[in-house]
Design a protein around this motif. Structure first.
Motif, mmCIF file in Angstrom:
data_model
loop_
_atom_site.group_PDB
_atom_site.id
_atom_site.type_symbol
_atom_site.label_atom_id
_atom_site.label_comp_id
_atom_site.label_asym_id
_atom_site.label_seq_id
_atom_site.Cartn_x
_atom_site.Cartn_y
_atom_site.Cartn_z
ATOM 1 N N ARG A 247 0.019 54.303 67.270
ATOM 2 C CA ARG A 247 -0.217 53.308 68.342
ATOM 3 C C ARG A 247 -0.124 52.507 68.325
ATOM 4 N N ALA B 57 6.659 52.104 78.660
ATOM 5 C CA ALA B 57 6.230 52.851 77.593
ATOM 6 C C ALA B 57 8.035 53.569 76.615
ATOM 7 N N GLU B 58 7.390 53.958 75.913
ATOM 8 C CA GLU B 58 8.859 54.165 74.751
ATOM 9 C C GLU B 58 9.590 52.626 74.455
ATOM 10 N N ASN C 5 3.206 54.963 73.690
ATOM 11 C CA ASN C 5 2.929 54.068 74.775
ATOM 12 C C ASN C 5 3.366 52.934 75.629
#
Length: 308
Positions: free
Chosen positions: A204, A230-231, A237
């Motif tokens: 993360r 995101a991605e 995230n």
């Protein structure tokens, strides 16, 4: 015959001397796993191919602080650095001992302050970093300057954490091995070190709250909030974080015509640079003077005025 021989030797000596000088042109970058190194490499290639009697190579360094010092002391012709570091050098504040002879050739792209943790970490926010083992970046790097300054603005000093001094590669290796709890990398979205880590490990990137982002920008206006979708890295995230522009720097006393040629050729070949480094889509005429508080070099300013 003696005169011809003498002149021939002299000519060879001059040629050898010139080549040595030309080969000593370097652009300071960063670690090989970051964005600075390949960007410096493509710039060096383009300049070497298009400027007469000019030869340059990219040099691996500890990044922003080292590059700024070397450019200011004429040990590098050019360097890549974070804007906040360049401003500190221009003003002569820590980590610099005095005002440095540095000037901006042009702004490049924004760097994002990215605090990485394992996906299953109990660290959920920036304030949770207290008491943890954290890599703040290599000594002499812009990551180190930015991470320490930002944490300090948010009330977290080095004495509040178990601070480690690791470069990009060592940081991601230490996270994957469980040797540290978190690591800071200040780089472009999609920087190689984080991209590679995300392919092999679940991670993360901590998001800053709106209140934290305001505190950071109030403490240092060179930072601005950025929302990363995101991605942008595999399985990561969306997150919000401070960002600071990367700047191409030269010595403020660099020959004006050479600075003009370097700027002109870089922009004339920007499509080739974009193919190698996608974040240089931000390297535009409109963004050339993105760093407030320090002037463009007269050579690059001349090019800007001709083309705006």
């Amino acid at each position: 015959m003696q005169k011809i021989l003498k002149n021939g030797i002299l000519g060879l000596a001059c040629l050898f001397s010139f080549n040595v000088i030309a080969e000593n042109h370097t652009i300071g970058t960063g670690s090989q796993s970051g964005t600075y190194y390949p960007l410096g490499g493509i710039l060096a290639k383009i300049w070497s191919e298009n400027i007469d009697d000019f030869d340059m190579r990219a040099e691996v360094t500890a990044a922003s602080v080292e590059n700024t010092i070397k450019v200011s002391t004429k040990k590098q012709l050019a360097g890549i650095a974070m804007g906040n570091v360049v401003l500190q050098a221009h003003e002569g504040v820590k980590p610099f001992p005095r005002k440095m002879d540095v000037s901006v050739l042009f702004a490049l792209y924004p760097n994002v302050v990215q605090f990485i943790v394992p996906a299953d970490s109990d660290i959920k926010s920036i304030k949770d970093l207290k008491g943890k083992r954290i890599s703040l970046g290599a000594p002499g790097s812009g990551t180190r300057v930015s991470s320490t300054n930002i944490l300090a603005a948010l009330g977290i000093n080095e004495s509040d954490i178990d601070a480690q001094s690791l470069n990009y590669t060592a940081t991601t290796n230490a996270i994957s091995a469980g040797q540290i709890d978190a690591g800071a990398i200040v780089g472009s979205v999609g920087v190689g070190a984080i991209t590679e880590l995300a392919f092999t490990h679940n991670i993360r990137i901590l998001t800053f709250t709106p209140e934290e982002l305001k505190i950071v920008s109030d403490s240092n206006p060179s930072y601005q909030a950025i929302d990363v979708p995101a991605e942008s890295y595999k399985g990561v995230n969306a997150f919000s974080a401070p960002a600071v522009w990367n700047i191409l720097i030269v010595n403020k006393n660099l020959d004006t015509e050479l600075a003009y040629q370097m700027t002109k050729i870089a922009f004339e070949n920007m499509s080739e640079i974009n193919q190698v480094i996608s974040v240089t889509k931000f390297t535009t005429l409109e963004n050339m003077n993105k760093l407030n508080g320090i002037d463009l070099h007269p050579g690059s300013l001349k090019y800007l005025k001709e083309n705006m």
